[in-house]
Structure formats: C-alpha cells, structure tokens
Design an enzyme around this catalytic site. Structure first.
Site, PDB file in Angstrom:
ATOM      1  N   TYR A 120      14.598 -82.854 -22.291  1.00  0.00           N
ATOM      2  CA  TYR A 120      15.165 -81.574 -22.163  1.00  0.00           C
ATOM      3  C   TYR A 120      15.819 -81.092 -23.340  1.00  0.00           C
ATOM      4  O   TYR A 120      16.458 -80.107 -23.214  1.00  0.00           O
ATOM      5  CB  TYR A 120      15.717 -81.441 -20.678  1.00  0.00           C
ATOM      6  CG  TYR A 120      14.871 -81.269 -19.609  1.00  0.00           C
ATOM      7  CD1 TYR A 120      13.450 -81.846 -19.657  1.00  0.00           C
ATOM      8  CD2 TYR A 120      15.095 -80.813 -18.462  1.00  0.00           C
ATOM      9  CE1 TYR A 120      12.513 -81.812 -18.552  1.00  0.00           C
ATOM     10  CE2 TYR A 120      14.312 -80.605 -17.297  1.00  0.00           C
ATOM     11  CZ  TYR A 120      12.814 -81.147 -17.323  1.00  0.00           C
ATOM     12  OH  TYR A 120      12.206 -81.129 -16.247  1.00  0.00           O
ATOM     13  N   LYS A 167      12.445 -96.728 -17.891  1.00  0.00           N
ATOM     14  CA  LYS A 167      10.999 -97.019 -18.295  1.00  0.00           C
ATOM     15  C   LYS A 167      11.184 -97.809 -19.736  1.00  0.00           C
ATOM     16  O   LYS A 167      10.648 -97.496 -20.646  1.00  0.00           O
ATOM     17  CB  LYS A 167      10.124 -95.767 -18.239  1.00  0.00           C
ATOM     18  CG  LYS A 167       8.744 -96.073 -18.546  1.00  0.00           C
ATOM     19  CD  LYS A 167       8.252 -96.424 -17.230  1.00  0.00           C
ATOM     20  CE  LYS A 167       6.493 -97.095 -17.435  1.00  0.00           C
ATOM     21  NZ  LYS A 167       5.936 -98.043 -16.415  1.00  0.00           N
ATOM     22  N   ASP A 199       8.407 -95.324 -12.561  1.00  0.00           N
ATOM     23  CA  ASP A 199       7.077 -95.074 -11.830  1.00  0.00           C
ATOM     24  C   ASP A 199       7.062 -95.983 -10.506  1.00  0.00           C
ATOM     25  O   ASP A 199       6.659 -95.389  -9.375  1.00  0.00           O
ATOM     26  CB  ASP A 199       5.999 -95.601 -12.744  1.00  0.00           C
ATOM     27  CG  ASP A 199       5.944 -96.696 -13.647  1.00  0.00           C
ATOM     28  OD1 ASP A 199       6.986 -97.366 -13.462  1.00  0.00           O
ATOM     29  OD2 ASP A 199       5.160 -97.206 -14.132  1.00  0.00           O
ATOM     30  N   ASP A 227      12.833 -84.081  -6.746  1.00  0.00           N
ATOM     31  CA  ASP A 227      11.713 -83.298  -5.959  1.00  0.00           C
ATOM     32  C   ASP A 227      10.765 -84.071  -5.292  1.00  0.00           C
ATOM     33  O   ASP A 227      10.434 -83.516  -4.033  1.00  0.00           O
ATOM     34  CB  ASP A 227      10.741 -82.444  -7.046  1.00  0.00           C
ATOM     35  CG  ASP A 227      11.284 -81.129  -7.637  1.00  0.00           C
ATOM     36  OD1 ASP A 227      12.435 -81.288  -7.764  1.00  0.00           O
ATOM     37  OD2 ASP A 227      10.469 -80.391  -7.903  1.00  0.00           O
TER      38      ASP A 227
HETATM   39  N1  GGG Z   1      17.604 -73.812  -9.217  1.00  0.00           N
HETATM   40  C1  GGG Z   1      16.920 -74.199 -10.175  1.00  0.00           C
HETATM   41  C2  GGG Z   1      15.832 -74.002 -10.882  1.00  0.00           C
HETATM   42  O1  GGG Z   1      15.882 -72.762 -11.163  1.00  0.00           O
HETATM   43  N2  GGG Z   1      15.000 -74.810 -11.408  1.00  0.00           N
HETATM   44  C3  GGG Z   1      13.941 -74.315 -12.246  1.00  0.00           C
HETATM   45  C4  GGG Z   1      13.693 -75.590 -13.065  1.00  0.00           C
HETATM   46  O2  GGG Z   1      12.526 -75.262 -13.867  1.00  0.00           O
HETATM   47  N3  GGG Z   1      14.585 -76.169 -13.695  1.00  0.00           N
HETATM   48  C5  GGG Z   1      14.594 -77.182 -14.580  1.00  0.00           C
HETATM   49  C6  GGG Z   1      15.876 -78.080 -14.373  1.00  0.00           C
HETATM   50  O3  GGG Z   1      16.474 -78.263 -13.321  1.00  0.00           O
HETATM   51  O4  GGG Z   1      16.097 -78.756 -15.480  1.00  0.00           O
END
Ligand code: GGG
Length: 326
Positions: A120, A167, A199, A227
């Site tokens: 990210y 990993k 995993d 998630d």
């Molecule tokens: N409220 C969390 C949100 O909007 N998540 C959307 C998303 O793609 N988030 C990426 C992340 O949490 O790094």
C-alpha cells in the site's frame, strides 16, 4: 474540555452511517465540536481533487477524526488521511455478538495492521506495454513499531494469544524482515506468541477462530484477514477500526462505500458507531465508550436490524434504537 472532531463522511454509505455516529456521540456525556470536511469521488469530480487541502487541515488540527467510507478514490483519500494523522497502526477488532447468527460464534480477534507500507506504499509503474510493477516496502522501523504496538495492546487488553502473520517463505527479504523484527519484539514481552504463514492462517481463522487473539499483520494481510473475520461474525457492517498515531487518530468502519446499497438508507451503522466508541476510548471517555458498545450489543441482540443481518430496519431506525438505550 471541548474536543474538536473532524467528520469526513466520504463516499456511498459513508454519507449515511457517519451521521449515525455523530448522533451517538451527541447523545453521550462528552463535549465535542464537530467540523465537517469533504473528500471522495464526488469531490474529485467537482474539483479535480479527492482530498482538498481544507479537509487535510481539519484532520490534522482536530483531536480525532471520524471517517465514513472511500470509493474509487480510496488511494487518494484514506491512505493520505492516515498519513495526515500520523497513523502507523490500524486496529481492527472482529468479535461475535450474542444473539446474532454468525458462522463462528466464538470469535474475539483483533487485527493489528501495519498502516504505512507494504504494497500500500503506492509505488507502482508501467515499465512496458502490458507490464506493470508494484514495489513492496518493508522497513525494520515500521515492523518494530507495529509489533511493539501489537504486543502492548495484547498485554493491556488481556489477550493471551498473539500471532505474527507473514509469508516469509516466499517474500524472503520483505516478510523475512517483518517476521524477524516482530519475533525479536515478541521475545522481549511476557506474552505467548506464535507465527503463522498468512495463507494457512486464513484457513485456521475460518475453522478455529477461538484459538487466536491478537494478530499482528503486514498492511495488505491485515486488510484482507480482517475482512475474512468479518465474514465469521456477521459481515462488514460489524467491524470498526482505529487508525492510531502518536498524537492523533482517525476512526472508520472497516467497510467501504458499498455502492450496491448506497442511497437506500439501509446500511448497517453498527461498524461506524463502534468506531465512534473507539474514538471515545481514545479520548479517555472509557465509561461512555462502554455504554455505546453495550447499546449496540443490545440492539444487535434484540433488533431492530438492517437487511444485512436479516432485518428490515433502516439505518436511522437502528441508530435511534442505539441512542434510546444510552
Ligand atoms: N472505511 C474504510 C474504507 O473506506 N475502506 C475502503 C478501502 O478500500 N480501504 C482500504 C484500506 O483500508 O486500506
């Protein structure tokens, strides 16, 4: 003392659940000034900028920020906002609630997600026609910071199990560094810990979530495993989160903008309201945070419930029921 709270609803159902959290914060015995800022897809369409400078400043200057949801512009909104508040840790609790149907009713997990690097970090390039690359950044400093935060969190909150997700058998350099640094930190704490390939961990979490407590993760793994855990306890409408920094913090539900249900007034506000409870804890309103969590738990058990939980109530009806219990 009055605390200033920046409120940034963002996209989609963020516009519907963020006012729910504000209603709840207005109902507790705390002194807040709310200042609202714009961000997201619609703002980008109107102004060319998904995160205007005024909104950045609001978040930087406030005592804490409530953020709703990011849509297509997530990379230009939520990632920079986390940077603005100096957040290095994303705390994502996933627990099952009494009275709610859940795939795994014995779940009580907290994902401690590294919040600044990994894939990210946003270092992507097109190096040739049809060939794109992504650079994954892992540093010893960030790995140490998140591991120390995770182990301290486990100790402070009475968790007996800590798992370091990685990993390192494939990403030898990057996850190798994350793992060896986190293990070094773990060895200096009086807390039992284990390490797990992420995993295999995903499978074990689905089958035996009760065997786990705090899970310390690199950035993407934390996003995905939390998630997955949402699926175990009843869905994304139930998972709050805190983005914690040294001097500031931002609170947001784990869910995104949910364009499939946006605008219908049926989004589950629980994750957003529970994020507001985390904000209360952060600002030392511990009793009020507990009251909000109890109220949400009561409503989840007795209703009303939104359609994602099998009910037919609206966002506003669920919010009013939570406020009534406070
Ligand atoms: N409220 C969390 C949100 O909007 N998540 C959307 C998303 O793609 N988030 C990426 C992340 O949490 O790094």
């Amino acid at each position: 003392m009055t605390h200033e709270i920046a409120v940034i609803p963002g996209d989609g159902i963020g516009q519907e659940v963020t006012p729910a959290a504000v209603d709840v914060l207005e109902a507790v015995d705390a002194d807040f000034d709310f200042v609202e800022g714009d961000a997201g897809d619609a703002v980008e369409e109107a102004t060319g900028e998904a995160l205007p400078a005024e909104t950045r400043e609001l978040a930087a200057d406030a005592d804490a920020t409530l953020f709703g949801a990011a849509g297509e512009t997530a990379a230009d909104v939520i990632l920079p906002l986390r940077e603005v508040v100096g957040s290095f840790a994303n705390v994502r609790p996933a627990r099952s609630y009494p009275g709610l149907d859940a795939v795994q009713p014995d779940t009580d997990l907290v994902f401690i997600r590294e919040n600044t690097e990994g894939v990210y970090a946003g270092i992507e390039a097109e190096i040739d026609d049809g060939v794109r690359t992504l650079t994954r950044v892992i540093t010893e400093d960030a790995s140490r910071e998140i591991a120390e935060f995770g182990f301290k969190y486990a100790k402070r909150n009475g968790f007996e199990n800590v798992t370091i997700a990685h990993k390192a058998n494939v990403m030898r350099e990057t996850d190798g560094l994350f793992l060896e640094t986190a293990e070094e930190v773990g060895d200096s704490f009086d807390v039992d810990y284990d390490t797990a390939l992420m995993d295999a961990l995903a499978m074990h979490l689905v089958m035996h979530p009760g065997e786990y407590g705090v899970v310390i993760c690199p950035n993407l793994a934390g996003d995905m495993l939390s998630d997955l855990a949402a699926g175990l306890v009843g869905g994304l409408g139930l998972l709050p989160s805190a983005n914690v920094g040294e001097d500031n913090a931002l609170f947001e539900p784990v869910h995104g903008s949910a364009p499939d249900i946006a605008g219908q007034g049926i989004a589950n506000p629980s994750a957003m309201i529970l994020s507001a409870a985390m904000l209360l804890d952060h600002l030392d309103y511990g009793d009020e945070a507990t009251a909000v969590r109890d109220a949400v738990e009561g409503v989840l058990a007795d209703g009303p419930r939104t359609p994602d939980l099998g009910g037919d109530a609206s966002t506003d009806e669920v919010t009013a029921a939570v406020v009534d219990r406070l």
